[in-house]
Write a protein that holds these residues in place. Structure first.
Motif, PDB file in Angstrom:
ATOM      1  N   GLY A   1      -4.607  12.898  -4.134  1.00 49.03           N
ATOM      2  CA  GLY A   1      -4.561  12.674  -5.573  1.00 49.03           C
ATOM      3  C   GLY A   1      -4.923  11.251  -5.943  1.00 49.03           C
ATOM      4  O   GLY A   1      -5.579  10.531  -5.171  1.00 49.03           O
ATOM      5  N   MET A   2      -4.472  10.816  -7.133  1.00 51.81           N
ATOM      6  CA  MET A   2      -4.809   9.490  -7.641  1.00 51.81           C
ATOM      7  C   MET A   2      -3.570   8.788  -8.181  1.00 51.81           C
ATOM      8  O   MET A   2      -2.571   9.432  -8.513  1.00 51.81           O
ATOM      9  CB  MET A   2      -5.871   9.589  -8.749  1.00 51.81           C
ATOM     10  CG  MET A   2      -7.206  10.120  -8.293  1.00 51.81           C
ATOM     11  SD  MET A   2      -8.478  10.028  -9.583  1.00 51.81           S
ATOM     12  CE  MET A   2      -7.826  11.231 -10.758  1.00 51.81           C
ATOM     13  N   ILE A   3      -3.650   7.445  -8.275  1.00 45.58           N
ATOM     14  CA  ILE A   3      -2.592   6.647  -8.895  1.00 45.58           C
ATOM     15  C   ILE A   3      -3.220   5.369  -9.442  1.00 45.58           C
ATOM     16  O   ILE A   3      -4.234   4.885  -8.920  1.00 45.58           O
ATOM     17  CB  ILE A   3      -1.462   6.307  -7.893  1.00 45.58           C
ATOM     18  CG1 ILE A   3      -0.226   5.791  -8.641  1.00 45.58           C
ATOM     19  CG2 ILE A   3      -1.926   5.282  -6.870  1.00 45.58           C
ATOM     20  CD1 ILE A   3       1.007   5.653  -7.767  1.00 45.58           C
ATOM     21  N   THR A   4      -2.632   4.858 -10.515  1.00 42.10           N
ATOM     22  CA  THR A   4      -3.103   3.606 -11.104  1.00 42.10           C
ATOM     23  C   THR A   4      -2.373   2.430 -10.464  1.00 42.10           C
ATOM     24  O   THR A   4      -1.140   2.452 -10.320  1.00 42.10           O
ATOM     25  CB  THR A   4      -2.866   3.587 -12.620  1.00 42.10           C
ATOM     26  OG1 THR A   4      -3.589   4.654 -13.215  1.00 42.10           O
ATOM     27  CG2 THR A   4      -3.314   2.264 -13.225  1.00 42.10           C
ATOM     28  N   CYS A   5      -3.130   1.408 -10.091  1.00 42.05           N
ATOM     29  CA  CYS A   5      -2.549   0.170  -9.587  1.00 42.05           C
ATOM     30  C   CYS A   5      -2.781  -0.921 -10.629  1.00 42.05           C
ATOM     31  O   CYS A   5      -3.861  -0.996 -11.228  1.00 42.05           O
ATOM     32  CB  CYS A   5      -3.183  -0.255  -8.270  1.00 42.05           C
ATOM     33  SG  CYS A   5      -2.784   0.834  -6.891  1.00 42.05           S
ATOM     34  N   ALA A   6      -1.769  -1.738 -10.872  1.00 41.87           N
ATOM     35  CA  ALA A   6      -1.865  -2.778 -11.896  1.00 41.87           C
ATOM     36  C   ALA A   6      -1.479  -4.127 -11.327  1.00 41.87           C
ATOM     37  O   ALA A   6      -0.477  -4.252 -10.613  1.00 41.87           O
ATOM     38  CB  ALA A   6      -0.971  -2.423 -13.086  1.00 41.87           C
TER      39      ALA A   6
ATOM     40  N   GLY B   1      -6.191   3.973  -0.546  1.00 39.43           N
ATOM     41  CA  GLY B   1      -7.018   4.772  -1.441  1.00 39.43           C
ATOM     42  C   GLY B   1      -8.314   4.052  -1.772  1.00 39.43           C
ATOM     43  O   GLY B   1      -8.425   2.833  -1.604  1.00 39.43           O
ATOM     44  N   ARG B   2      -9.279   4.824  -2.259  1.00 42.79           N
ATOM     45  CA  ARG B   2     -10.565   4.242  -2.632  1.00 42.79           C
ATOM     46  C   ARG B   2     -10.620   4.065  -4.154  1.00 42.79           C
ATOM     47  O   ARG B   2     -10.140   4.916  -4.897  1.00 42.79           O
ATOM     48  CB  ARG B   2     -11.711   5.138  -2.156  1.00 42.79           C
ATOM     49  CG  ARG B   2     -13.079   4.451  -2.165  1.00 42.79           C
ATOM     50  CD  ARG B   2     -14.128   5.276  -1.484  1.00 42.79           C
ATOM     51  NE  ARG B   2     -13.950   5.404  -0.045  1.00 42.79           N
ATOM     52  CZ  ARG B   2     -14.337   4.474   0.839  1.00 42.79           C
ATOM     53  NH1 ARG B   2     -14.896   3.349   0.410  1.00 42.79           N
ATOM     54  NH2 ARG B   2     -14.172   4.692   2.123  1.00 42.79           N
TER      55      ARG B   2
ATOM     56  N   PRO C   1       0.823   9.516   1.166  1.00 46.36           N
ATOM     57  CA  PRO C   1      -0.207  10.087   0.276  1.00 46.36           C
ATOM     58  C   PRO C   1       0.068   9.673  -1.168  1.00 46.36           C
ATOM     59  O   PRO C   1       1.220   9.592  -1.590  1.00 46.36           O
ATOM     60  CB  PRO C   1      -0.055  11.593   0.478  1.00 46.36           C
ATOM     61  CG  PRO C   1       0.656  11.741   1.786  1.00 46.36           C
ATOM     62  CD  PRO C   1       1.553  10.547   1.915  1.00 46.36           C
ATOM     63  N   LEU C   2      -0.980   9.443  -1.912  1.00 42.85           N
ATOM     64  CA  LEU C   2      -0.808   8.984  -3.295  1.00 42.85           C
ATOM     65  C   LEU C   2      -0.045   9.985  -4.147  1.00 42.85           C
ATOM     66  O   LEU C   2       0.720   9.609  -5.041  1.00 42.85           O
ATOM     67  CB  LEU C   2      -2.174   8.696  -3.913  1.00 42.85           C
ATOM     68  CG  LEU C   2      -2.984   7.556  -3.257  1.00 42.85           C
ATOM     69  CD1 LEU C   2      -4.314   7.371  -3.987  1.00 42.85           C
ATOM     70  CD2 LEU C   2      -2.203   6.258  -3.255  1.00 42.85           C
ATOM     71  N   SER C   3      -0.220  11.265  -3.858  1.00 42.22           N
ATOM     72  CA  SER C   3       0.462  12.289  -4.667  1.00 42.22           C
ATOM     73  C   SER C   3       1.970  12.301  -4.435  1.00 42.22           C
ATOM     74  O   SER C   3       2.724  12.840  -5.261  1.00 42.22           O
ATOM     75  CB  SER C   3      -0.109  13.672  -4.353  1.00 42.22           C
ATOM     76  OG  SER C   3       0.114  14.010  -2.987  1.00 42.22           O
TER      77      SER C   3
END
Length: 367
Positions: A93-98, A67-68, A53-55
């Motif tokens: 939850g959410m996360i930033t991908c770079a 994730g979307r 899970p992203l969280s």
């Protein structure tokens, strides 16, 4: 009599979701028929149980997540370096991908895309996952297509044929393809049990739509068996045709050279050497062309076995050649064998790649 036509041999363009234009792209990928598509197996499998899970992603982890895309954009830096970023969201939850230095991904990844990402989690203004690999599992407008499963599969894709298109084509056609291949099963239930392989349709379903990694391995094992089996079958057919077209030489044993050499050896042949020689002599005495591989450890006596086979050819009035992979080994064999054959009056000639043209011509004339 008309040749039976398999539905799997029809052009790929007639499958659901393909069409003439997309079939051209498939053709550049080597996929021309429905059969080609069925055997276009995934290159990667990700177990959903390992998807985090992203969280739960913490700095320092090497993570695989799904994730979307909720937002995206290209971030410029003071040095002119451009970074593509996308914010992924799942139920937790959410996360930033770079993706540093990959601004072109802004044209490839859309808002709403479902991504499978793998890479390290770092800290830069918060948690940030830097994918070393990602897979586009689906577009938001394709929500009717099946995306999730126990195992995520990833196919070899390209910009012209993205992952989500391949997944969509397989989703629409796989059941029909498996039904067709089921008619081509050549192993019966008892044979499959003995060989410990699954059916062909089950193997391909396990590769395209697995429920466990163990299933994937079973599918790969069946396809590996088929590849080796048919390779052996083709080779056996070629050998049979060659025997029919040109029978081998039936060598005649006189013991004029074999017996003196055997008597002069300062050692007895091992049981394995004697057994192999009986098999080789049986092959050489028949009208079948011999195709034999002799395997043994270094120093086990393979050269002596080859020498006895050479003498059988010489006793029948023929010549023989012993090839070596290097000049050093060829020279070693020549010295050793010359010492063994000189008392028998057998002439030995050494021919190597480093000889001058004149030396090679002289050697050829002496043959």
């Amino acid at each position: 009599m008309a040749q039976d036509f398999s539905q799997l041999d029809k052009p790929v363009q007639f499958l659901k979701g393909v069409g003439p234009k997309r079939s051209e792209t498939f053709g550049r990928m080597g996929i021309v028929t429905a059969r080609d598509l069925l055997y276009y197996v995934p290159r990667r499998y990700d177990d959903a149980s390992t998807i985090q899970p992203l969280s739960s992603l913490d700095v320092g982890m090497d993570a695989t997540a799904v994730g979307r895309v909720r937002s995206k954009g290209v971030i410029p830096t003071r040095s002119g370096f451009r970074i593509f970023q996308a914010v992924l969201q799942d139920d937790s939850g959410m996360i930033t991908c770079a993706w540093p230095g990959q601004p072109w991904l802004d044209r490839r990844i859309r808002k709403g895309d479902l991504l499978l990402v793998t890479g390290p989690v770092k800290f830069f203004h918060g948690r940030q996952l830097q994918p070393r690999e990602f897979t586009l599992l689906g577009r938001e407008e394709e929500e009717d297509e099946e995306v999730f499963g126990t195992i995520f599969v990833s196919y070899p894709a390209s910009e012209d044929m993205p992952q989500w298109v391949l997944r969509r084509v397989f989703s629409r056609n796989l059941d029909w393809l498996l039904k067709q291949i089921d008619t081509e099963e050549y192993l019966g239930p008892s044979e499959r049990t003995e060989l410990k392989v699954i059916s062909l349709s089950s193997a391909l379903e396990a590769l395209h739509r697995p429920t466990s990694l163990t299933q994937v391995e079973a599918g790969r094992r069946r396809l590996a068996f088929d590849e080796l089996f048919f390779l052996q079958l083709v080779q056996a057919q070629v050998r049979f045709q060659q025997r029919e077209a040109q029978p081998g030489i039936q060598f005649k044993r006189t013991n004029e050279l074999i017996k003196p050499l055997h008597s002069s050896l300062p050692f007895d042949l091992t049981g394995a050497q004697a057994r192999v020689l009986r098999e080789i002599y049986a092959d050489m005495s028949s009208d079948r062309r011999m195709s034999r591989l002799l395997q043994g450890d270094v120093g086990s006596g393979k050269t002596v076995v080859a020498l006895f086979a050479i003498l059988l050819a010489l006793e029948s009035g023929h010549q023989a050649v012993l090839m070596a992979p290097t000049e050093i080994l060829a020279e070693q064999h020549a010295r050793k064998i010359r010492n063994m054959l000189d008392p028998l009056g057998v002439e030995l000639l050494l021919l190597t790649g480093s000889m001058t043209a004149g030396q090679k011509a002289e050697a050829h004339s002496a043959l």
